[in-house]
Design a protein around this motif. Structure first.
Motif, PDB file in Angstrom:
ATOM      1  N   LEU A   1       0.770  -1.381  -8.498  1.00  0.00           N
ATOM      2  CA  LEU A   1       1.933  -0.510  -8.633  1.00  0.00           C
ATOM      3  C   LEU A   1       3.237  -1.304  -8.655  1.00  0.00           C
ATOM      4  CD1 LEU A   1       3.097   2.349  -8.733  1.00  0.00           C
ATOM      5  CD2 LEU A   1       3.051   2.371  -6.225  1.00  0.00           C
ATOM      6  N   VAL A   2       3.369  -2.236  -7.694  1.00  0.00           N
ATOM      7  CA  VAL A   2       4.591  -3.045  -7.636  1.00  0.00           C
ATOM      8  C   VAL A   2       4.668  -3.976  -8.845  1.00  0.00           C
ATOM      9  CG1 VAL A   2       5.824  -4.807  -6.306  1.00  0.00           C
ATOM     10  CG2 VAL A   2       4.686  -2.906  -5.130  1.00  0.00           C
ATOM     11  N   GLY A   3       3.515  -4.424  -9.329  1.00  0.00           N
ATOM     12  CA  GLY A   3       3.494  -5.324 -10.485  1.00  0.00           C
ATOM     13  C   GLY A   3       4.010  -4.686 -11.748  1.00  0.00           C
TER      14      GLY A   3
ATOM     15  N   ALA B   1       1.852  -9.640  -6.469  1.00  0.00           N
ATOM     16  CA  ALA B   1       0.858 -10.310  -5.624  1.00  0.00           C
ATOM     17  C   ALA B   1       1.321 -10.447  -4.180  1.00  0.00           C
ATOM     18  CB  ALA B   1       0.510 -11.677  -6.205  1.00  0.00           C
ATOM     19  N   PRO B   2       2.563 -10.895  -3.920  1.00  0.00           N
ATOM     20  CA  PRO B   2       3.023 -10.966  -2.530  1.00  0.00           C
ATOM     21  C   PRO B   2       2.998  -9.614  -1.828  1.00  0.00           C
ATOM     22  CG  PRO B   2       4.475 -12.247  -3.943  1.00  0.00           C
ATOM     23  CD  PRO B   2       3.548 -11.492  -4.853  1.00  0.00           C
ATOM     24  N   ALA B   3       3.325  -8.542  -2.542  1.00  0.00           N
ATOM     25  CA  ALA B   3       3.299  -7.213  -1.938  1.00  0.00           C
ATOM     26  C   ALA B   3       1.872  -6.821  -1.550  1.00  0.00           C
ATOM     27  CB  ALA B   3       3.886  -6.187  -2.903  1.00  0.00           C
TER      28      ALA B   3
ATOM     29  N   PHE C   1      -2.164  -6.131   2.771  1.00  0.00           N
ATOM     30  CA  PHE C   1      -3.464  -6.408   3.381  1.00  0.00           C
ATOM     31  C   PHE C   1      -3.296  -7.023   4.768  1.00  0.00           C
ATOM     32  CE2 PHE C   1      -7.276  -8.919   4.245  1.00  0.00           C
ATOM     33  CZ  PHE C   1      -8.262  -7.973   4.006  1.00  0.00           C
ATOM     34  N   ALA C   2      -2.307  -7.899   4.925  1.00  0.00           N
ATOM     35  CA  ALA C   2      -2.061  -8.532   6.228  1.00  0.00           C
ATOM     36  C   ALA C   2      -1.678  -7.488   7.269  1.00  0.00           C
ATOM     37  CB  ALA C   2      -0.969  -9.589   6.101  1.00  0.00           C
TER      38      ALA C   2
END
Length: 279
Positions: free
Chosen positions: A46-48, A56-58, A63-64
């Motif tokens: 979605l952010v991509g 990818a960072p989002a 996940f973290a």
């Protein structure tokens, strides 16, 4: 210099002991990790679509955060036990269940062996199988020693399992009494009372079984477990033992079991899965 202990203390407070540590449900945890991964992929996609450089960072950050929630609180999605119980196959639940596994005696039936040794005898007056009185007397004397002498308990279990008694540690948790070594987990019992009964029996039974020293540890354990079915008094509190049919419910599954339990201290001495559909 006190920063690390404070940090550990703060993190420990954040944990929900009901669903973490020894009480953590592995099937529920795995399901939540899968859901966290799916959620992270969805966020990344979605952010991509908005900015490919932060997609990818989002996803990684999502996940973290989800993994931290699972670690500290036990669940990411509320109601996970209900979903797990309803949708995961019984075989998967059984593979990860923390309750004692169903006994599989294969080609060697310990009940027949005990009968062959003369430990279990047929009592025509009761129309039932019972333990030989001489064995009962010796077993009771051994139980008396093992329930009061920690050193004897360690010595007998070390000899039974072939480990160093100095390397043996006990962990008494909810519905389980475990023995562990530096190499890892060694054995589980449904209670300390069951462990005492097995340790005491492991001293007496070799006097009746000429092949005891040559038998695999798993077979010895099965023989000792069957003996617990005949207990009339609790090995730790001397209370009456009753046999019953029960339902054991863990976080995400229910099992019908035949159980031997102390009326006074509620210690579970023996538990075996039963299939009511086969009765």
């Amino acid at each position: 210099m006190h920063l690390v202990p404070r940090l550990r203390s703060s993190l420990a407070v954040m944990k929900n002991p009901t669903y973490t540590g020894e009480n953590r449900c592995i099937p529920c945890t795995l399901l939540n990790v899968v859901l966290a991964a799916v959620l992270s992929i969805a966020v990344m996609a979605l952010v991509g679509t908005i900015d490919t450089s932060v997609g990818a960072p989002a996803g990684v950050a999502t996940f973290a955060a989800a993994a931290a929630l699972i670690y500290f609180r036990g669940y990411l999605i509320p109601g996970t036990p209900t979903f797990t119980k309803r949708y995961l196959p019984e075989g998967v639940l059984a593979a990860f269940d923390k309750a004692p596994e169903r006994t599989d005696w294969g080609e060697i039936d310990p009940r027949e062996l005990l009968f062959a040794f003369g430990v279990v005898v047929d009592d025509p007056t009761m129309d039932d199988l019972v333990l030989d009185p001489a064995f009962v007397d010796a077993w009771n004397r051994s139980i008396e020693i093992h329930r009061t002498e920690e050193s004897e308990l360690r010595r007998s279990l070390a000899r039974l399992s072939g480990v160093e008694r100095s390397d043996l540690e006990f962990r008494d948790g909810p519905h389980v009494f475990a023995a562990e070594t530096s190499d890892g987990h060694l054995a589980n019992w449904p209670s300390r009372a069951a462990c005492v009964a097995d340790a005491a029996g492991a001293v007496v039974l070799p006097q009746w079984d000429p092949d005891w020293d040559r038998r695999p540890v798993a077979v010895r354990a099965d023989l000792l477990a069957v003996l617990r079915l005949f207990l009339e008094r609790c090995p730790t509190c001397d209370g009456d033992v009753m046999l019953s049919q029960d339902v054991v419910e863990s976080c995400c599954r229910r099992r019908d079991v035949a159980a031997a339990t102390c009326r006074d201290c509620d210690a579970r001495l023996f538990e075996m899965d039963i299939d009511l559909a086969m009765e």
